[in-house]
Design a protein around this motif. Structure first.
Motif, PDB file in Angstrom:
ATOM      1  N   ALA A 144       0.830  -1.203   0.000  1.00 46.58           N
ATOM      2  CA  ALA A 144       0.000   0.000   0.000  1.00 46.58           C
ATOM      3  C   ALA A 144       0.866   1.255   0.000  1.00 46.58           C
ATOM      4  O   ALA A 144       0.635   2.191  -0.767  1.00 46.58           O
ATOM      5  N   ALA A 145       1.899   1.248   0.851  1.00 47.78           N
ATOM      6  CA  ALA A 145       2.761   2.436   0.950  1.00 47.78           C
ATOM      7  C   ALA A 145       3.490   2.705  -0.360  1.00 47.78           C
ATOM      8  O   ALA A 145       3.721   3.863  -0.720  1.00 47.78           O
ATOM      9  N   SER A 146       3.836   1.633  -1.089  1.00 48.53           N
ATOM     10  CA  SER A 146       4.566   1.834  -2.341  1.00 48.53           C
ATOM     11  C   SER A 146       3.666   2.457  -3.405  1.00 48.53           C
ATOM     12  O   SER A 146       4.148   2.956  -4.408  1.00 48.53           O
ATOM     13  N   LEU A 147       2.354   2.408  -3.187  1.00 44.72           N
ATOM     14  CA  LEU A 147       1.402   2.878  -4.199  1.00 44.72           C
ATOM     15  C   LEU A 147       0.761   4.214  -3.831  1.00 44.72           C
ATOM     16  O   LEU A 147      -0.242   4.596  -4.422  1.00 44.72           O
ATOM     17  N   ARG A 199       2.733  10.848   2.075  1.00 48.61           N
ATOM     18  CA  ARG A 199       1.621  10.313   2.855  1.00 48.61           C
ATOM     19  C   ARG A 199       2.035   9.123   3.720  1.00 48.61           C
ATOM     20  O   ARG A 199       1.326   8.765   4.682  1.00 48.61           O
ATOM     21  N   ILE A 200       3.143   8.464   3.387  1.00 45.72           N
ATOM     22  CA  ILE A 200       3.501   7.207   4.057  1.00 45.72           C
ATOM     23  C   ILE A 200       3.602   7.402   5.565  1.00 45.72           C
ATOM     24  O   ILE A 200       3.022   6.656   6.350  1.00 45.72           O
ATOM     25  N   HIS A 201       4.326   8.449   5.985  1.00 49.49           N
ATOM     26  CA  HIS A 201       4.494   8.659   7.418  1.00 49.49           C
ATOM     27  C   HIS A 201       3.281   9.321   8.059  1.00 49.49           C
ATOM     28  O   HIS A 201       3.044   9.169   9.248  1.00 49.49           O
ATOM     29  N   PRO A 246      -4.116   8.330  -1.703  1.00 47.10           N
ATOM     30  CA  PRO A 246      -4.475   8.363  -3.129  1.00 47.10           C
ATOM     31  C   PRO A 246      -3.478   7.557  -3.961  1.00 47.10           C
ATOM     32  O   PRO A 246      -2.282   7.626  -3.728  1.00 47.10           O
ATOM     33  N   PHE A 247      -4.024   6.823  -4.921  1.00 42.55           N
ATOM     34  CA  PHE A 247      -3.228   5.883  -5.698  1.00 42.55           C
ATOM     35  C   PHE A 247      -2.292   6.605  -6.673  1.00 42.55           C
ATOM     36  O   PHE A 247      -2.674   7.551  -7.343  1.00 42.55           O
ATOM     37  N   THR A 248      -1.030   6.157  -6.699  1.00 42.85           N
ATOM     38  CA  THR A 248      -0.084   6.708  -7.664  1.00 42.85           C
ATOM     39  C   THR A 248       1.005   5.685  -7.954  1.00 42.85           C
ATOM     40  O   THR A 248       1.302   4.831  -7.104  1.00 42.85           O
ATOM     41  N   LEU A 249       1.579   5.753  -9.148  1.00 44.02           N
ATOM     42  CA  LEU A 249       2.694   4.865  -9.479  1.00 44.02           C
ATOM     43  C   LEU A 249       4.027   5.612  -9.456  1.00 44.02           C
ATOM     44  O   LEU A 249       5.039   5.087  -9.893  1.00 44.02           O
ATOM     45  N   GLY A 275       9.106   5.591  -0.293  1.00 47.01           N
ATOM     46  CA  GLY A 275       8.168   5.024  -1.259  1.00 47.01           C
ATOM     47  C   GLY A 275       8.896   4.304  -2.375  1.00 47.01           C
ATOM     48  O   GLY A 275       8.553   3.173  -2.748  1.00 47.01           O
ATOM     49  N   ALA A 276       9.956   4.941  -2.898  1.00 48.04           N
ATOM     50  CA  ALA A 276      10.725   4.327  -3.978  1.00 48.04           C
ATOM     51  C   ALA A 276      11.445   3.074  -3.482  1.00 48.04           C
ATOM     52  O   ALA A 276      11.548   2.078  -4.201  1.00 48.04           O
TER      53      ALA A 276
END
Lengths: 286, 297
Positions: free
Chosen positions: A32-35, A40-42, A55-58, A251-252
């Motif tokens: 989920a965190a990678s996407l 937003r992760i923290h 929110p979804f992102t690549l 995230g990366a």
């Protein structure tokens, strides 16, 4: 039928699902965190929102690809793993066949030492192995740094006591009739090994190749010691590329981690049944 | 078997490639390790330095870093091996049988094993992050949500190694579970039926049927897990760099540091020889115990 199977309380299914959820929570969170956007992760950690890719992102995946030299590390790791597994099948298969079928002086003694050496972890000799491999550094001038490093990453691990042991067990379980017939027809032992024994050992070969693939795909210490240049790195070392210059983009990193895990998950999905079975029943014991 | 036929020429041919590779990459390095441990040698010197007798061994044993690394590694193994083995066996017994929820649990426990130690270490470093200005890791975030005080985890000398123990068990237990599961399938159903007819309850069935039935598997699992625990490296290297205050530094990490940071190959090899002897002694000890136990039961 084991003991727990018949104590079937209503609580078992919910309890099992709870335990399952706890076990996969970190992996679900990682996916989920990678996407989601890095920022937003923290921020999401104090709620169950952190388990949703929203929110979804690549963008983490494109950042991972841009920064990791994934193509190079993937090719390097594939070359290393294929050389180890391919050469290993030939070399270990031949030795295993000799131990299983031929009688020669000192055989049982030699095999005993080999089995005892299974416990020797590579970590123990990683420093002297580096010293030994370093003595061939002059060959780097002829081969180039990348081929030399890939050879140094793979050749030391092709011959493996455990794989010889596993394949020997398998050869011992083969019926001898076909091999005896070939010998009577005048075939030599090498032909019997190559034409009859090896092709018939496919299930064991799958196990051995899968083990090599998993173990060396995940190698970290030895590549850390041997790899110098950027273009010689393996997938696990590639993780280091994300920590070299700030800002660290988690995230990366998580996206890269998932990308390099995917081939392994696939390999496991295909082969774990064979793997567990052939280890549990190999009779490796004192 | 084929009496009279001379088999040794074929044997030599078949064994030669493996023998060559093992000699080159195991025996020669092992001999070099012993030899170097008895000499003064730095990483950058091209030739072996002067003989040093047992000086390197004395230096290693006197080194407080080596002692704490040994203690940390032993602590890690003593916790991980029994807990992980028991948990794996428990899970194997639980998921052995029919039912969709058993399949779900089996898969969920197995998934972490498909992550490499490198990936696991980086993931859990993030999960364990202490509360700070930039936010915190997931575990402290969830702690906060339910009103538990935030924990320092990897930054605490008291918690760091335990954190590594916990995540290592999470990562490794699924593989052992699968091996136990395969071992359980080799116990014939008749033995359970006979035990039931004799009026044995489930705990006695476990003691008298299941446990003896998986004894060989148990011996393999314990040996493999012990060796895995003793070669601890990736987790402390990536998560804590051996810190805080050296409380997570492992033996392998000590060896690598001696060789590449302090550039002292003599010291590193002496530590390597001691480590090798320790691994050998622990494994042989376990084997002897297992054999005695099997003979007794």
């Amino acid at each position: 039928m084991s003991a727990l199977r018949r104590t079937s309380g209503w609580w078992q299914a919910p309890a099992a699902l709870l335990v399952a959820a706890l076990f996969i929570a970190p992996v679900v969170w990682m996916a989920a965190a990678s996407l989601k956007p890095n920022a937003r992760i923290h921020r999401d950690v104090d709620s169950l929102r952190s388990f949703l890719p929203e929110p979804f992102t690549l963008e983490n995946y494109s950042a991972a690809l841009a920064r990791s030299h994934l193509g190079t590390t993937l090719v390097n790791t594939l070359v290393v793993v294929v050389v180890i597994a391919g050469l290993g099948v030939l070399v270990n298969g031949a030795a295993a066949f000799a131990f299983a079928r031929l009688s020669f002086r000192g055989r049982d003694w030699l095999f005993g030492i080999l089995v005892a050496s299974i416990i020797l972890p590579i970590e123990v000799i990683v420093i002297p192995l580096f010293m030994t491999v370093r003595t061939s550094a002059f060959a780097m001038d002829y081969l180039g740094e990348r081929p030399w490093t890939l050879a140094a990453l793979s050749l030391p691990f092709a011959a493996k006591a455990f794989n010889i042991f596993l394949l020997r067990q398998h050869f011992l379980s083969h019926p001898r009739a076909l091999e005896e017939a070939a010998l009577l027809d005048g075939a030599g032992w090498i032909t019997v090994f190559w034409r009859i024994a090896l092709p018939n050992a496919k299930p064991a070969l799958v196990t051995v190749v899968l083990l090599d693939f998993v173990v060396h795909w995940n190698d970290f210490l030895w590549p850390l010691v041997v790899c110098q240049g950027q273009d010689t790195r393996t997938v696990q070392l590639g993780m280091g590329n994300f920590f070299t210059q700030p800002p660290i983009s988690w995230g990366a990193i998580l996206a890269y981690a998932l990308l390099i895990t995917a081939p392994l998950t696939l390999a496991f999905a295909v082969g774990q049944r064979w793997l567990a079975k052939s280890i549990a029943t190999s009779g490796l014991r004192g | 078997m084929n009496a009279g036929r001379r088999e040794w020429p074929a044997a030599v041919l078949l064994l030669a490639p493996a023998a060559l590779l093992i000699t080159l990459f195991v025996l020669v390095p092992a001999a070099a390790m012993v030899n170097t441990s008895l000499h003064l040698q730095s990483l950058t010197a091209p030739q072996t330095g002067p003989a040093a007798g047992l000086d390197n061994y004395r230096a290693v044993i006197a080194d407080p870093d080596f002692r704490s690394a040994t203690g940390n590694t032993a602590f890690f193994a003593v916790l991980v091996v029994p807990v992980q083995t028991a948990l794996a066996l428990l899970l194997a017994l639980w998921v052995d049988g029919p039912g969709w929820w058993r399949r779900v649990l089996r898969l969920a426990v197995f998934i972490p094993t498909t992550l490499s130690l490198t990936v696991t270490a980086v993931l859990w470093k993030l999960l364990y992050e202490p509360a700070g200005a930039a936010g915190s890791g997931l575990i402290n975030g969830l702690f906060q949500a339910v009103g538990i005080a935030p924990q320092p985890f990897l930054t605490s000398p008291h918690q760091a190694l335990l954190c590594i123990v916990f995540m290592s068990i999470w990562q490794g237990v699924g593989f052992q579970m699968m091996i136990f599961l395969a071992g359980l399938q080799t116990i014939p159903d008749q033995q359970y039926e006979a035990a039931t007819l004799d009026g044995a309850g489930s705990s006695r069935q476990f003691l008298h049927v299941t446990l003896p039935g998986i004894a060989p598997t148990l011996a393999v699992v314990v040996t493999v897990t012990t060796i895995f625990a003793l070669k601890l490296f990736v987790q402390p290297y990536l998560m804590t760099h051996g810190g805080p205050l050296g409380t997570t530094q492992s033996l392998v990490q000590y060896m690598v540091r001696a060789a590449f940071t302090h550039r002292d190959l003599g010291l590193a090899c002496a530590a390597g020889v001691l480590f090798l002897l320790a691994v050998g002694a622990v494994t042989v000890g376990q084997r002897l115990l297992a054999r005695r136990w099997e003979a007794a039961s």
